[in-house]
Design a protein around this motif. Structure first.
Motif, PDB file in Angstrom:
ATOM      1  N   ARG A 101      -2.543   1.517 -14.507  1.00 49.40           N
ATOM      2  CA  ARG A 101      -2.979   2.387 -15.192  1.00 49.40           C
ATOM      3  C   ARG A 101      -4.023   1.781 -16.409  1.00 49.40           C
ATOM      4  O   ARG A 101      -5.013   2.322 -16.842  1.00 49.40           O
ATOM      5  N   ALA A 102      -3.410   1.024 -17.091  1.00 54.08           N
ATOM      6  CA  ALA A 102      -3.879   0.279 -18.355  1.00 54.08           C
ATOM      7  C   ALA A 102      -5.469  -0.218 -17.973  1.00 54.08           C
ATOM      8  O   ALA A 102      -6.211  -0.159 -19.009  1.00 54.08           O
ATOM      9  N   GLN A 103      -5.398  -0.856 -16.916  1.00 50.82           N
ATOM     10  CA  GLN A 103      -6.672  -1.414 -16.626  1.00 50.82           C
ATOM     11  C   GLN A 103      -7.837  -0.748 -15.926  1.00 50.82           C
ATOM     12  O   GLN A 103      -8.874  -0.992 -15.540  1.00 50.82           O
ATOM     13  N   GLN A 104      -7.418   0.624 -15.770  1.00 48.87           N
ATOM     14  CA  GLN A 104      -8.298   1.509 -15.015  1.00 48.87           C
ATOM     15  C   GLN A 104      -9.637   1.495 -15.555  1.00 48.87           C
ATOM     16  O   GLN A 104      -9.870   1.573 -16.785  1.00 48.87           O
ATOM     17  N   ALA A 105     -10.896   1.635 -14.669  1.00 51.63           N
ATOM     18  CA  ALA A 105     -12.226   1.601 -15.327  1.00 51.63           C
ATOM     19  C   ALA A 105     -12.493   0.620 -16.387  1.00 51.63           C
ATOM     20  O   ALA A 105     -11.981   0.761 -17.284  1.00 51.63           O
ATOM     21  N   LYS A 139       0.811  -1.174   0.030  1.00 55.18           N
ATOM     22  CA  LYS A 139       0.085  -0.187   0.021  1.00 55.18           C
ATOM     23  C   LYS A 139       0.972   1.313  -0.056  1.00 55.18           C
ATOM     24  O   LYS A 139       1.909   1.158   0.687  1.00 55.18           O
ATOM     25  N   GLY A 140       0.220   2.444  -0.685  1.00 54.10           N
ATOM     26  CA  GLY A 140       1.204   3.593  -0.438  1.00 54.10           C
ATOM     27  C   GLY A 140       2.272   3.674  -1.365  1.00 54.10           C
ATOM     28  O   GLY A 140       3.121   4.564  -1.332  1.00 54.10           O
ATOM     29  N   SER A 141       2.425   2.748  -2.156  1.00 52.29           N
ATOM     30  CA  SER A 141       3.579   2.635  -3.058  1.00 52.29           C
ATOM     31  C   SER A 141       3.206   3.487  -4.368  1.00 52.29           C
ATOM     32  O   SER A 141       2.175   3.203  -4.915  1.00 52.29           O
ATOM     33  N   LEU A 142       3.744   4.388  -4.775  1.00 50.15           N
ATOM     34  CA  LEU A 142       3.383   5.334  -5.976  1.00 50.15           C
ATOM     35  C   LEU A 142       3.350   4.232  -6.977  1.00 50.15           C
ATOM     36  O   LEU A 142       2.784   4.651  -7.963  1.00 50.15           O
ATOM     37  N   ARG A 143       4.402   3.312  -7.148  1.00 49.55           N
ATOM     38  CA  ARG A 143       4.485   2.186  -8.265  1.00 49.55           C
ATOM     39  C   ARG A 143       2.994   1.854  -8.599  1.00 49.55           C
ATOM     40  O   ARG A 143       2.641   1.429  -9.711  1.00 49.55           O
ATOM     41  N   LYS A 144       2.528   1.659  -7.481  1.00 45.26           N
ATOM     42  CA  LYS A 144       1.014   0.830  -7.663  1.00 45.26           C
ATOM     43  C   LYS A 144       0.075   1.732  -8.494  1.00 45.26           C
ATOM     44  O   LYS A 144      -0.541   1.193  -9.471  1.00 45.26           O
ATOM     45  N   GLY A 145       0.491   2.877  -8.362  1.00 48.53           N
ATOM     46  CA  GLY A 145      -0.334   3.817  -9.353  1.00 48.53           C
ATOM     47  C   GLY A 145      -0.097   3.869 -10.882  1.00 48.53           C
ATOM     48  O   GLY A 145      -0.689   4.060 -11.680  1.00 48.53           O
ATOM     49  N   VAL A 146       1.221   3.503 -10.774  1.00 50.28           N
ATOM     50  CA  VAL A 146       1.796   3.349 -12.223  1.00 50.28           C
ATOM     51  C   VAL A 146       1.133   1.990 -13.094  1.00 50.28           C
ATOM     52  O   VAL A 146       0.766   2.245 -14.246  1.00 50.28           O
TER      53      VAL A 146
END
Lengths: 495, 334
Positions: free
Chosen positions: B330-334, B320-327
């Motif tokens: 991204r492709a599978q968002q929404a 949790k809280g790893s910025l990389r998780k946000g990276v």
């Protein structure tokens, strides 16, 4: 959502934020870049997990741990970047999730096509066949397909993130109609946009975030534009546009009869030292190709480019950069930045030889240069080594600007430099444009935002279907006049 | 100014992220020494290192290609062809040094041809290097008539059998190459541009980077290391085998991937690659010491590659809280 918090290493992105969307309401979510809007949205849609706080859907407490959870609860997001499959038909895309959850059955083409047709009709997209490939649709049409998909899944909440960034005025109008229709049928809409006019026209309520905290939620009717801006930036924004530069009469760039096959037809323009020259027109009128051809990024079929009176042969971006031309492209993620690389590496990319000796990068010098720009442009980043991917849009744009400033170009072309960035960052970019012109740089400002073009430029070229159809004095023109020429009106009629 | 200081890497997660594969390697070595008391003998370790050297040399060039967003399937065949041509020259009475330089030159040239078609022909690297793989293998068979070419030249034997002090020559070559590649990638302008091209080719092009030149360069470098591996292998075997280097490209790619370099380009390092090469080498060595049949060794290799890369993915994506998780998602968002 109540008391949502989220921390990243070194930053608290959200600090106890409350947010609610009612059924049948358009709720604007506002804030500068980095205020926490995207983090909040990502928590709603299950991309991030919250650190603390509670979420409720229809009064029931829920946990959203993955994008799939969010979808099941009826929360859909429509992004600037679409999630459609280009090589599938419209109908297949609309039913994509349904197919995903029933992988072992036959594809019910007949029902799919019929229902898709129904949905498109509801959204006013009559002329598009449900069998058309998504690839062949315009951006606006693709967006409507996305909305159709959300509708088919009976989304309770649709989040729209900068939905109008790539739309023409007519398309924006139609989107607004669709949003009103969705609202009337009881869908809750979270509307995120940097375009305050739009927000004020469509939203019922607005929530403003700043630095990860909730500033307030108010009915739109009680808010004025200035008040919203004040809530967003935390201080009254005295002046969006500054203009202290004085153009000289010394010609810096002269383009004669430039053509790009099929896109630009015999365009000629001049730009002087210390001048900001606006280039505008409807989307796809050839502005982008014109400046790309000047920069050598697309081949031109004819025409001459002169810099300071001397003809130059520009066949590639290297040539252009060597001659002191810079081009800030309109799509920073695709063409402006290497997202995996750090702030330092991105800011030196176009002029690496300037911080290199004998083929080796002088790391200390490079860092000093980057640190200078971070300070000068007020780039908000935890460190110089931060990958630019994790910066907010406005800060990413500033990194792109620093890259071009580092080349020390004297003709700087900026295509849509404020697209998708917030008011505060916009004002900073405007001030920088003025400052650069004041230093004797020549700025070509390609923009479809007319207020920006009129308030920053000295002269404006208007393009229509690949031709420059008008050259206007910015001080004596209006949005109406520009619009007249941009839509193909002639000089005669306008008088 | 605090910004000028490099980012502190104090957090344990970042530490693991950086040294994760090194930990896997050390764990493997620990396990190996428990399973076989012959593993930790200096003789055996030297032997492993010597075996690792050839793959590691190939993998150095492969790293550069993969960092640029490409792939090079031709290295095994190029190794064989350079070996055959060099051996032929020496067998015909040529000077060993001239032969060695010719081998490096030929490898570089074949690599540059790959790069030329990738850059200017705008063909997918997979296809171009697959074609080169077939071409160079065929050319080797034609040149050698399908028979090994024996090399009897004392000076040339140094590359495979000599040593620098206590260090075997192949290992010394490997170390020097890796130092050079490390400096090249981390300190030189060209090295930086390779990361830029791999990370975002369009942005690099629009920033005035000569992308085509960079592409030719990376494949030429891969050809160069293939030529170097050809020298060492030919010297070690006292002969050039027409089938030498078959499927070596796969081991080289595996080493690069185990080393944490992203197959889509733009992220990775040669330090990772050499660790990856050792993981593969030690795995083979342990199974040998335990008398496991070579058939099973390949099975084990497949499993280890998958598990190691999976582990690496967990280290990078987790938490949790790893910025990389946000990276990543991204492709599978929404």
């Amino acid at each position: 959502m109540a008391g949502i918090s989220k921390a990243f290493p070194g930053v608290i992105a959200l600090d106890g934020v409350d947010f609610e969307v009612r059924a049948g309401e358009v709720h604007a979510l506002l804030g500068e870049n980095g205020a926490g809007k995207s983090t909040l949205v990502k928590i709603m849609t299950g991309v991030y997990e919250k650190d603390s706080g509670e979420m409720y859907v229809r009064g029931e407490k829920v946990e959203i741990r993955s994008p799939l959870d969010a979808q099941r609860l009826g929360i859909r997001i429509i992004h600037q970047e679409f999630t459609l499959i280009n090589d599938m038909s419209v109908a297949e895309n609309i039913f994509l999730d349904a197919m995903g959850s029933r992988m072992l059955s036959w594809v019910p083409y007949r029902r799919m096509r019929a229902e898709s047709r129904e949905l498109l009709k509801r959204l006013g997209l009559h002329h598009v066949s449900v069998d058309a490939l998504v690839r062949d649709l315009s951006v606006a049409e693709q967006q409507i397909v996305e909305i159709a998909r959300a509708l088919r899944e009976e989304a309770a909440v649709i989040i729209m993130d900068e939905p109008t960034a790539a739309l023409t005025d007519a398309e924006v109008e139609r989107l607004m109609d669709i949003i009103r229709q969705l609202r009337a049928s009881g869908t809750g809409i979270v509307y995120i946009s940097h375009k305050l006019d739009e927000v004020m026209a469509i939203a019922d309520r607005a929530t403003v975030l700043r630095d990860g905290r909730l500033v307030g939620t108010k009915p739109m009717a009680e808010l004025t534009r200035d008040e919203i801006v004040r809530m967003m930036v935390g201080r009254p924004l005295t002046k969006l546009y500054v203009r202290n530069h004085k153009p000289t009469s010394e010609v810096a760039l002269e383009v004669r009869d430039l053509s790009v096959p099929g896109r630009v037809h015999g365009a000629s323009l001049v730009a002087h030292k210390g001048e900001v020259v606006g280039i505008t027109g409807l989307m796809g009128a050839g502005q982008s190709e014109l400046v790309r051809a000047i920069f050598g990024a697309v081949p031109r079929s004819g025409g001459e480019i002169k810099l300071h009176g001397r003809p130059v042969d520009i066949r590639s971006p290297q040539d252009a950069i060597r001659h002191g031309i810079a081009l800030l492209t309109e799509n920073r993620k695709e063409e402006g930045l290497v997202l995996l690389l750090s702030v330092v590496a991105n800011s030196s990319l176009a002029a690496l030889e300037k911080v290199s000796r004998f083929g080796f990068v002088d790391v200390a010098k490079e860092r000093r240069q980057a640190a200078d720009y971070v300070e000068r442009l007020a780039i908000k980043t935890p460190s110089l080594d931060q990958e630019v991917d994790s910066l907010s849009g406005g800060n990413q744009q500033k990194v792109v600007l620093s890259k071009w400033l580092a080349t020390d170009a004297d003709v700087i072309i900026m295509a849509e430099p404020t697209r998708g960035i917030d008011v505060g960052a916009k004002a900073e970019v405007y001030a920088l444009i003025d400052e650069l012109a004041g230093q004797g740089k020549t700025i070509l400002l390609v923009s479809s935002e007319l207020p920006e073009v009129i308030n920053l430029s000295d002269r404006i070229y208007v393009m229509h279907e690949g031709r420059i159809v008008a050259e206007l004095d910015a001080a004596n023109t209006s949005q109406e006049e520009i619009g007249h020429y941009a839509t193909g009106g002639t000089r005669h009629e306008s008088a | 100014m605090s910004l000028l200081k490099p980012q502190a890497v104090s957090a344990p997660r970042q530490w693991i992220r950086r040294y994760g594969m090194l930990l896997v390697l050390l764990a493997m070595m620990l396990l190996a020494s428990l399973l076989s008391d012959r593993f930790l003998t200096s003789n055996n370790l030297m032997n492993v290192t010597r075996q690792v050297a050839i793959n590691a040399i190939l993998a150095a060039g492969m790293t550069v290609v993969i960092l640029s967003g490409g792939i090079d399937l031709s290295v095994g065949s190029v190794l064989a062809l350079t070996g055959a041509v060099g051996a032929g020259m020496i067998a015909a009475g040529g000077n060993w040094l001239v032969a060695a330089l010719a081998m490096l030159g030929l490898g570089t040239l074949l690599g540059a041809v790959n790069g030329f078609f990738v850059a200017y022909g705008q063909l997918p690297p997979f296809i171009v290097t697959l074609a080169m793989m077939a071409f160079a293998r065929g050319a080797t068979l034609v040149y050698t008539n399908g028979r090994p070419i024996t090399v009897l030249n004392n000076a040339f034997q140094w590359f495979g059998h000599g040593s620098v002090g206590p260090v075997p020559a192949p290992v010394a070559i490997m170390i020097i190459l890796y130092l050079a590649f490390y400096i090249f990638l981390n300190r030189t302008t060209l090295g930086r541009l390779i990361y830029a091209v791999g990370g975002n080719e369009r942005a690099a092009r629009m920033s005035g980077v000569r992308v085509n030149f960079i592409k030719v360069l990376v494949y030429a470098m891969s050809g160069f290391t293939a030529g170097f591996a050809g020298i060492v292998l030919t010297s070690r075997l006292f002969s050039a085998q027409p089938t030498a280097g078959t499927s070596y490209e796969l081991d080289a790619i595996a080493a690069v991937i185990l080393g944490g370099t992203s197959l889509s380009g733009g992220r990775g390092s040669v330090t990772g690659t050499i660790i990856g090469a050792f993981i593969i080498g030690i795995l083979g060595n342990v199974l040998n010491l335990l008398n496991v049949s070579s058939f099973y060794q390949d099975v084990a290799k497949g499993v280890v590659i998958l598990v190691a890369v999976l582990l690496d993915r967990l280290i990078h994506a987790g938490g949790k809280g790893s910025l990389r998780k946000g990276v990543a998602p991204r492709a599978q968002q929404a």
